[in-house]
Design a protein around this motif. Structure first.
Motif, PDB file in Angstrom:
ATOM      1  N   PRO A 185      51.063 -98.557  28.911  1.00 30.45           N
ATOM      2  CA  PRO A 185      52.218 -99.468  28.855  1.00 30.45           C
ATOM      3  C   PRO A 185      53.389 -98.983  29.716  1.00 30.45           C
ATOM      4  O   PRO A 185      54.198 -99.791  30.178  1.00 30.45           O
ATOM      5  CB  PRO A 185      52.606 -99.487  27.369  1.00 30.45           C
ATOM      6  N   THR A 186      53.454 -97.656  29.960  1.00 30.37           N
ATOM      7  CA  THR A 186      54.550 -97.135  30.792  1.00 30.37           C
ATOM      8  C   THR A 186      54.290 -97.331  32.273  1.00 30.37           C
ATOM      9  O   THR A 186      55.193 -97.214  33.083  1.00 30.37           O
ATOM     10  CB  THR A 186      54.753 -95.637  30.505  1.00 30.37           C
ATOM     11  N   GLY A 187      53.067 -97.612  32.635  1.00 26.69           N
ATOM     12  CA  GLY A 187      52.731 -97.849  34.033  1.00 26.69           C
ATOM     13  C   GLY A 187      52.378 -96.555  34.766  1.00 26.69           C
ATOM     14  O   GLY A 187      52.142 -95.509  34.159  1.00 26.69           O
ATOM     15  N   ILE A 188      52.348 -96.657  36.060  1.00 26.79           N
ATOM     16  CA  ILE A 188      51.970 -95.532  36.916  1.00 26.79           C
ATOM     17  C   ILE A 188      53.156 -94.593  37.070  1.00 26.79           C
ATOM     18  O   ILE A 188      54.281 -95.049  37.320  1.00 26.79           O
ATOM     19  CB  ILE A 188      51.509 -96.037  38.295  1.00 26.79           C
ATOM     20  N   ASP A 189      52.900 -93.313  36.949  1.00 23.10           N
ATOM     21  CA  ASP A 189      53.942 -92.301  37.130  1.00 23.10           C
ATOM     22  C   ASP A 189      54.064 -91.999  38.629  1.00 23.10           C
ATOM     23  O   ASP A 189      53.417 -91.105  39.156  1.00 23.10           O
ATOM     24  CB  ASP A 189      53.590 -91.037  36.337  1.00 23.10           C
ATOM     25  N   PHE A 190      54.913 -92.783  39.287  1.00 20.30           N
ATOM     26  CA  PHE A 190      55.038 -92.653  40.736  1.00 20.30           C
ATOM     27  C   PHE A 190      55.668 -91.328  41.157  1.00 20.30           C
ATOM     28  O   PHE A 190      55.400 -90.839  42.254  1.00 20.30           O
ATOM     29  CB  PHE A 190      55.827 -93.830  41.320  1.00 20.30           C
ATOM     30  N   ALA A 191      56.466 -90.749  40.285  1.00 22.37           N
ATOM     31  CA  ALA A 191      57.067 -89.449  40.612  1.00 22.37           C
ATOM     32  C   ALA A 191      55.973 -88.386  40.730  1.00 22.37           C
ATOM     33  O   ALA A 191      55.971 -87.583  41.673  1.00 22.37           O
ATOM     34  CB  ALA A 191      58.088 -89.054  39.542  1.00 22.37           C
TER      35      ALA A 191
END
Length: 175
Positions: free
Chosen positions: A54-60
């Motif tokens: 639900p938080t999505g992709i951790d782009f960092a």
């Protein structure tokens, strides 16, 4: 063969340190090229898992791995370039010294030797042999070290990733 190889190694003694450094750089570059795909796998896992969270992709985190990959591949390229430069320089210097020594030897030969041998044939054989030695040192030696390192490294990475699949892959090679 052993006698000739011994003479060649003795002749290469002044360049041995540079050759060893070049081979260490070749091994280092290859090891980095083996490790980098593992990091690409980590990045792919992060993106795939992020699609279902639900938080999505951790782009960092994906960005950190991307930067690390750029650094790893840049270091590998620099090591490969430096290895090639060192190996080429050492090989060319060794070949120049070898040609000089051969020239001195030819100049010391008695004239009657050239009555039985064609001077052009002698020079042609010498030139071809020195070029073959130089090409072997410059390309083949580095290639053998890189290939052996790649084989061992990939086997290790296969067993670290999934030892069952690695066993299957290794068992099917002889078949």
């Amino acid at each position: 063969t052993k006698k000739s190889l011994g003479k060649l190694l003795y002749f290469l003694k002044p360049y041995l340190f540079a050759i060893i450094i070049a081979l260490v750089f070749a091994v280092s570059s290859t090891v980095i090229n083996i490790i980098a795909p593992r990091k690409i796998g980590d990045m792919t896992s992060l993106v795939t898992e992020g699609l279902f969270l639900p938080t999505g992709i951790d782009f960092a985190e994906v960005g950190k791995i991307g930067i690390l990959l750029v650094i790893l591949y840049a270091i590998s390229a620099v090591l490969g370039y430096v290895q090639g430069w060192i190996m080429t320089t050492a090989t060319q210097r060794a070949c120049k010294r070898l040609r000089t020594e051969i020239s001195k030897k030819i100049n010391r030969l008695p004239l009657r030797y050239f009555d039985t041998q064609n001077y052009g044939d002698v020079l042609s054989r010498v030139t071809n042999d020195v070029d073959t030695i130089g090409q072997t040192l410059n390309q083949s030696l580095s290639q053998v070290v890189t290939s052996v390192t790649m084989l061992i490294g990939l086997l290790i990475m296969m067993f670290v990733t999934c030892w069952q699949m690695a066993l299957v892959a290794v068992a099917t090679v002889p078949v």
